[in-house]
Design a protein around this motif. Structure first.
Motif, PDB file in Angstrom:
ATOM      1  N   LYS A  27      35.208  13.839  38.188  1.00 30.77           N
ATOM      2  CA  LYS A  27      35.136  15.167  36.461  1.00 30.77           C
ATOM      3  C   LYS A  27      35.177  14.398  36.187  1.00 30.77           C
ATOM      4  O   LYS A  27      34.415  15.094  35.073  1.00 30.77           O
ATOM      5  N   GLN A  28      35.294  13.665  35.642  1.00 26.25           N
ATOM      6  CA  GLN A  28      34.924  12.548  34.047  1.00 26.25           C
ATOM      7  C   GLN A  28      33.459  12.422  34.642  1.00 26.25           C
ATOM      8  O   GLN A  28      32.919  12.260  33.503  1.00 26.25           O
ATOM      9  N   LEU A  29      33.003  12.040  34.706  1.00 30.29           N
ATOM     10  CA  LEU A  29      31.103  11.229  35.315  1.00 30.29           C
ATOM     11  C   LEU A  29      30.413  12.655  34.635  1.00 30.29           C
ATOM     12  O   LEU A  29      30.311  13.499  34.517  1.00 30.29           O
ATOM     13  N   ILE A  30      29.517  12.122  34.020  1.00 34.57           N
ATOM     14  CA  ILE A  30      28.487  12.009  33.661  1.00 34.57           C
ATOM     15  C   ILE A  30      27.264  11.511  33.932  1.00 34.57           C
ATOM     16  O   ILE A  30      26.877  10.050  32.742  1.00 34.57           O
ATOM     17  N   ALA A  31      26.465  11.766  34.919  1.00 32.53           N
ATOM     18  CA  ALA A  31      25.062  10.434  34.981  1.00 32.53           C
ATOM     19  C   ALA A  31      23.966  11.436  34.507  1.00 32.53           C
ATOM     20  O   ALA A  31      23.175  12.740  35.581  1.00 32.53           O
ATOM     21  N   PRO A  32      23.327  10.652  33.887  1.00 30.82           N
ATOM     22  CA  PRO A  32      22.475  10.881  33.244  1.00 30.82           C
ATOM     23  C   PRO A  32      20.951  10.264  34.186  1.00 30.82           C
ATOM     24  O   PRO A  32      21.309   9.452  35.224  1.00 30.82           O
ATOM     25  N   ALA A  33      19.832  11.210  34.447  1.00 26.66           N
ATOM     26  CA  ALA A  33      18.931  10.583  35.709  1.00 26.66           C
ATOM     27  C   ALA A  33      18.079   9.567  34.633  1.00 26.66           C
ATOM     28  O   ALA A  33      18.359   8.863  33.251  1.00 26.66           O
ATOM     29  N   LYS A 137      15.805   3.335  52.225  1.00 29.01           N
ATOM     30  CA  LYS A 137      16.121   3.840  51.389  1.00 29.01           C
ATOM     31  C   LYS A 137      16.756   3.400  50.468  1.00 29.01           C
ATOM     32  O   LYS A 137      18.387   2.386  51.243  1.00 29.01           O
ATOM     33  N   ILE A 138      16.480   3.242  48.880  1.00 26.27           N
ATOM     34  CA  ILE A 138      17.588   2.770  47.802  1.00 26.27           C
ATOM     35  C   ILE A 138      19.325   3.572  48.176  1.00 26.27           C
ATOM     36  O   ILE A 138      20.089   2.798  48.252  1.00 26.27           O
ATOM     37  N   ALA A 159      32.862   6.021  42.650  1.00 29.77           N
ATOM     38  CA  ALA A 159      32.992   6.596  42.319  1.00 29.77           C
ATOM     39  C   ALA A 159      31.099   6.298  41.955  1.00 29.77           C
ATOM     40  O   ALA A 159      29.952   7.298  41.656  1.00 29.77           O
ATOM     41  N   LEU A 160      30.623   5.144  41.692  1.00 33.18           N
ATOM     42  CA  LEU A 160      29.217   4.094  41.347  1.00 33.18           C
ATOM     43  C   LEU A 160      29.126   5.276  42.039  1.00 33.18           C
ATOM     44  O   LEU A 160      27.033   5.071  42.044  1.00 33.18           O
ATOM     45  N   ALA A 161      28.896   4.595  43.427  1.00 34.66           N
ATOM     46  CA  ALA A 161      27.914   5.541  44.557  1.00 34.66           C
ATOM     47  C   ALA A 161      27.501   6.857  44.074  1.00 34.66           C
ATOM     48  O   ALA A 161      26.468   7.210  44.365  1.00 34.66           O
ATOM     49  N   TYR A 162      28.662   7.416  43.619  1.00 36.62           N
ATOM     50  CA  TYR A 162      28.633   9.107  43.837  1.00 36.62           C
ATOM     51  C   TYR A 162      27.451   9.558  42.377  1.00 36.62           C
ATOM     52  O   TYR A 162      26.626  10.439  42.681  1.00 36.62           O
ATOM     53  N   SER A 163      27.786   8.623  41.310  1.00 39.25           N
ATOM     54  CA  SER A 163      27.271   8.674  40.175  1.00 39.25           C
ATOM     55  C   SER A 163      25.426   7.927  40.255  1.00 39.25           C
ATOM     56  O   SER A 163      24.840   8.940  39.596  1.00 39.25           O
ATOM     57  N   LEU A 164      25.467   6.936  41.246  1.00 43.84           N
ATOM     58  CA  LEU A 164      23.912   6.890  41.269  1.00 43.84           C
ATOM     59  C   LEU A 164      23.237   7.326  41.823  1.00 43.84           C
ATOM     60  O   LEU A 164      22.400   7.909  41.422  1.00 43.84           O
ATOM     61  N   MET A 168      19.901   9.070  40.757  1.00 45.22           N
ATOM     62  CA  MET A 168      18.774   9.624  41.212  1.00 45.22           C
ATOM     63  C   MET A 168      17.807  10.852  41.874  1.00 45.22           C
ATOM     64  O   MET A 168      16.912  10.933  42.228  1.00 45.22           O
ATOM     65  N   GLN A 169      19.032  11.622  41.701  1.00 46.36           N
ATOM     66  CA  GLN A 169      18.257  12.967  42.894  1.00 46.36           C
ATOM     67  C   GLN A 169      18.050  13.347  41.304  1.00 46.36           C
ATOM     68  O   GLN A 169      17.319  14.292  41.186  1.00 46.36           O
TER      69      GLN A 169
END
Length: 193
Positions: A27-33, A137-138, A159-164, A168-169
């Motif tokens: 919920k707190q995640l802000i994942a930029p490209a 695959k990365i 959570a790091l894996a989800y963020s990365l 990547m997406q």
């Protein structure tokens, strides 16, 4: 003979708590490209921090201190000036959990100027680079679940894996090999010139 019954989960860290922690982190995640170099850097630094012993729940935007003592790294809430090195161990640097659930690490002056330590870091980095280049695959190398890590490190690694993956997406490199992602980065750089 009396039978002692031990609590099944004395730390209260069962599956429900893990799932709650993961949901809260998402919920707190802000994942930029991010491009492949940023992903590689974030993965390396984050795994370095997460492979330390963490006995508390880290929060984003808070400074923490990384120490090395008795053959293991430990993340602490206590700054180096607040206790003696004989108690804390060697001060490695200041860490911070970012809003995208990656970690930063600013090395202490002593570690930054220690050739042997820098060489150890370079060797670890080279090992990760080789694994990235060999992976189909990365995303195969993302720490989805690492049973060997302590509780909070394990939750944060997931959570790091989800963020990365989200980063990547957004950048179009999810599902690519390291070489394919590098080629895409080079092509994008050439087009912007």
């Amino acid at each position: 003979m009396s039978l002692m019954i031990k609590p099944a989960n004395p730390q209260g860290k069962g599956a429900v708590a893990v799932l709650d922690s993961l949901q809260q982190a998402k919920k707190q995640l802000i994942a930029p490209a991010k491009n492949i170099q940023q992903i590689s850097n974030d993965l390396f630094t984050s795994l370095f921090v997460l492979n330390s012993h963490i006995r508390f729940k880290p929060t984003t935007g808070q400074a923490y201190w990384l120490y090395f003592k008795d053959g293991q790294y430990r993340l602490s809430l206590i700054a180096p000036e607040q206790w003696a090195p004989s108690q804390s161990g060697r001060f490695i640097g200041t860490c911070e959990l970012q809003s995208d659930l990656t970690w930063t690490l600013a090395l202490s002056n002593a570690c930054a100027n220690d050739g042997a330590f820098i060489q150890e870091i370079a060797n670890r980095r080279l090992q990760l680079e080789q694994k990235l280049q060999q992976a189909e695959k990365i995303d195969d190398l993302l720490p989805v679940y690492l049973e060997t890590l302590p509780y909070y490190s394990r939750v944060l690694a997931t959570a790091l894996a989800y963020s990365l993956k989200q980063s990547m997406q957004k950048s179009g490199i999810l599902g690519l090999s390291f070489r394919q992602a590098e080629t895409l980065l080079i092509n994008r750089s050439d087009q912007s010139v």
